[in-house]
Design an enzyme around this catalytic site. Structure first.
Site, mmCIF file in Angstrom:
data_model
loop_
_atom_site.group_PDB
_atom_site.id
_atom_site.type_symbol
_atom_site.label_atom_id
_atom_site.label_comp_id
_atom_site.label_asym_id
_atom_site.label_seq_id
_atom_site.Cartn_x
_atom_site.Cartn_y
_atom_site.Cartn_z
ATOM 1 N N ASP A 1 -56.212 -55.767 36.042
ATOM 2 C CA ASP A 1 -55.797 -56.805 34.637
ATOM 3 C C ASP A 1 -57.015 -57.547 35.329
ATOM 4 O OD1 ASP A 1 -55.187 -58.771 33.332
ATOM 5 O OD2 ASP A 1 -53.299 -59.613 34.778
ATOM 6 N N ASP A 38 -59.526 -63.529 36.853
ATOM 7 C CA ASP A 38 -59.962 -62.228 35.962
ATOM 8 C C ASP A 38 -60.995 -61.455 36.222
ATOM 9 O OD1 ASP A 38 -57.591 -61.671 35.315
ATOM 10 O OD2 ASP A 38 -57.575 -63.800 34.450
ATOM 11 N N TRP A 73 -45.175 -61.323 32.160
ATOM 12 C CA TRP A 73 -45.579 -62.594 33.050
ATOM 13 C C TRP A 73 -45.377 -64.125 32.089
ATOM 14 C CZ3 TRP A 73 -49.730 -65.526 30.638
ATOM 15 C CH2 TRP A 73 -49.940 -66.627 31.890
ATOM 16 N N ASP A 117 -58.316 -67.739 40.028
ATOM 17 C CA ASP A 117 -57.281 -66.550 39.387
ATOM 18 C C ASP A 117 -58.297 -65.890 37.795
ATOM 19 O OD1 ASP A 117 -55.520 -64.180 38.263
ATOM 20 O OD2 ASP A 117 -54.196 -65.918 36.969
ATOM 21 N N GLU A 120 -43.435 -60.535 37.245
ATOM 22 C CA GLU A 120 -45.132 -61.302 37.718
ATOM 23 C C GLU A 120 -45.373 -62.682 38.093
ATOM 24 O OE1 GLU A 120 -48.280 -59.846 34.906
ATOM 25 O OE2 GLU A 120 -49.839 -60.633 36.337
ATOM 26 N N HIS A 136 -53.206 -64.152 41.377
ATOM 27 C CA HIS A 136 -51.642 -64.886 42.046
ATOM 28 C C HIS A 136 -52.280 -65.241 43.539
ATOM 29 C CE1 HIS A 136 -51.483 -63.655 37.345
ATOM 30 N NE2 HIS A 136 -52.226 -63.996 38.022
ATOM 31 N N LYS A 182 -47.082 -65.671 39.783
ATOM 32 C CA LYS A 182 -48.441 -66.869 39.656
ATOM 33 C C LYS A 182 -47.760 -67.635 40.642
ATOM 34 C CE LYS A 182 -51.953 -67.708 36.399
ATOM 35 N NZ LYS A 182 -52.513 -67.453 35.398
ATOM 36 N N ASP A 187 -50.267 -59.636 41.626
ATOM 37 C CA ASP A 187 -51.258 -59.542 41.030
ATOM 38 C C ASP A 187 -52.539 -60.242 41.986
ATOM 39 O OD1 ASP A 187 -53.455 -60.800 39.258
ATOM 40 O OD2 ASP A 187 -52.604 -60.773 37.563
HETATM 41 C C1 RNT Z 1 -51.745 -63.634 33.762
HETATM 42 C C2 RNT Z 1 -51.375 -62.699 34.442
HETATM 43 C C3 RNT Z 1 -51.120 -61.127 33.057
HETATM 44 C C4 RNT Z 1 -51.868 -61.572 32.203
HETATM 45 C C5 RNT Z 1 -51.630 -60.851 31.429
HETATM 46 C C6 RNT Z 1 -53.078 -60.677 29.730
HETATM 47 O O1 RNT Z 1 -51.891 -64.633 34.688
HETATM 48 O O2 RNT Z 1 -52.117 -62.106 35.316
HETATM 49 O O3 RNT Z 1 -50.589 -60.446 33.586
HETATM 50 O O4 RNT Z 1 -53.504 -61.187 32.906
HETATM 51 O O5 RNT Z 1 -50.411 -60.775 30.949
HETATM 52 ZN ZN ZN Z 2 -51.377 -60.146 35.455
#
Ligand code: RNT
Ligand code: ZN
Length: 421
Positions: free
Chosen positions: A329, A299, A188, A297, A229, A265, A231, A262
């Site tokens: 994540d 988290d 990512w 996003d 990955e 995202h 976003k 993710d």
């Molecule tokens: C960031 C991504 C990524 C991170 C991690 C720490 O937006 O989601 O995966 O959260 O790699």
């Molecule tokens: Zn992620």
């Protein structure tokens, strides 16, 4: 009656109730036991790592909160992870980032990281009997300061990050071989623009070139699985992200890599679960970062909610569990971090169990017969089946605390260990 007997009795009643819908609860529990979630190490230390002088500032990624007890050393992080893992039913994996390298106080460039810097983690994982996944760290670094890494216009910066990507694939390959279980190496990058771009094309062409350079070397997929990955936007990249969903889906299909979904995202109104069957039509294996976006996003810790239940449902209904690498994540620094791990991981397992207990044959038969009334009526009935009794029994079976008892252990650990840091 003892607590154990009560849990067993409630389970046998649940077994009967689910049986009325044609669901075999024992079979569901056996299937659940085979799922190893990839638990992210970075909840334990707010994504700081062990490089010493790095800060997340300007990195497009941020943990918020200042709850006491953050793990500051590899020893602390491993101990906290072990504590959390001991409260979660099943055997899972750890997902590590490159910034968690152990370099004995030596400054090692990210382009020079090697398997030896992860010896401590590998030996520990071996002893614990768990697999390991890996992530190159393309953020929290002076060379990522202007928000660009693999898509940078600056050739020396771009090269530096390409070399980091290559170094991490070597590390991932080594981890997979050592632990006898393929390591997913997930890329990512934060690259993007805060404001309206004048050129959306060139950065994407450069990202493709960088990825091609990183993936030029072939590794045995028994040891290493590459993943990319996407976003939608990030902090400081609100207007444009180079590695978008469309970009990486295309890349994963072309280069035969994994694609990492993710769940934080995407646009908040998008149904991520609905993407799963489409993606699996063209991509062999998917990686998931189960997360919980709150307005963005953010988290937040994953919960047993509709979003996660729907994703788990799609994975089970499509018979995709063997093709899915389910990672987590989230990083919340405002609550006990061990509790955060346990809550999020147990929630994800609950969602998977719930999906495995769905009377899908019955529901799909109604659907195939255009009997939508029965489909809706039964979907609604299933919601109040004694799911909790099956989950409790699973915890008992796996020798982890049943119900809220796990929380007493976390509070005890907090008093004895976390608050003394
Ligand atoms: C960031 C991504 C990524 C991170 C991690 C720490 O937006 O989601 O995966 O959260 O790699
Ligand atoms: Zn992620």
């Amino acid at each position: 009656m003892t607590a154990v007997n009560r849990t067993e009795q409630a389970y046998s009643e649940a077994q009967e109730k689910y049986g009325e819908y044609g669901v075999d609860t024992d079979r569901a529990l056996t299937a659940l036991r085979e799922i190893a979630l990839s638990i992210h190490c970075w909840q334990g230390d707010d994504v700081v790592g062990f490089e010493g002088d790095s800060s997340l500032e300007g990195a497009g990624i941020q943990a918020t909160g200042n709850y006491p007890g953050r793990a500051r050393t590899p020893g602390e992080l491993r101990a906290d992870f072990e504590k959390a893992h001991s409260l979660i039913p099943g055997t899972h994996r750890i997902s590590l980032h490159a910034i968690y390298a152990e370099t004995n106080g030596k400054q090692v460039g990210r382009d020079e990281l090697a398997p030896e810097h992860f010896r401590g983690w590998i030996d520990w994982a071996k002893a614990l009997g768990i697999g390991m996944d890996f992530n190159p760290t393309f953020f929290a670094h002076p060379r990522a300061r202007d928000g660009f890494t693999l898509a940078s216009y600056d050739e020396s910066i771009r090269k530096y990050w390409v070399n980091h990507g290559i170094a991490c694939r070597r590390i991932g390959d080594h981890i997979g071989r050592e632990l006898g279980s393929a390591c997913v190496n997930n890329i990512w990058i934060p690259d993007g623009f805060k404001d309206i771009p004048a050129d959306r094309k060139t950065p994407r062409m450069r990202l493709k070139q960088s990825l091609d350079e990183i993936f030029a070397i072939e590794f045995d997929p028994d040891n290493l699985l590459d993943s990319v990955e996407s976003k939608l936007f990030g902090i400081g990249s609100e207007s444009y992200v180079v590695g978008s969903h469309d970009f990486y889906v295309g890349y994963a299909i072309e280069q035969n890599t994994l694609y990492c979904v993710d769940t934080g995202h995407f646009h908040p109104t998008e149904n991520v679960a609905d993407k799963i069957t489409s993606l699996f039509t063209y991509i062999e294996e998917l990686m998931f970062h189960i997360s919980r976006g709150v307005r963005w996003d953010s988290d937040h810790v994953v919960l047993y909610n509709d979003d996660v239940r729907e994703i788990a449902g799609e994975l089970v209904r499509g018979d995709y569990l063997r093709r899915a690498h389910i990672g987590l994540d989230f990083f919340d620094a405002s609550i006990n971090r061990v509790a955060a791990w346990v809550i999020g991981t147990r929630a994800t397992l609950k969602a998977l169990l719930n999906a495995l207990l769905e009377p899908r044959e019955m529901l799909q038969k109604f659907e195939a017969n255009s009997d939508y009334t029965s489909r809706l009526a039964m979907m609604e009935e299933v919601k109040t089946l004694p799911f909790g009794a099956v989950w409790d029994y699973y915890c008992l079976q796996n020798d982890v605390p049943v119900g809220k008892a796990w929380y007493d252990e976390v509070k005890h650990y907090e008093g004895e260990v976390l608050l003394k840091r």
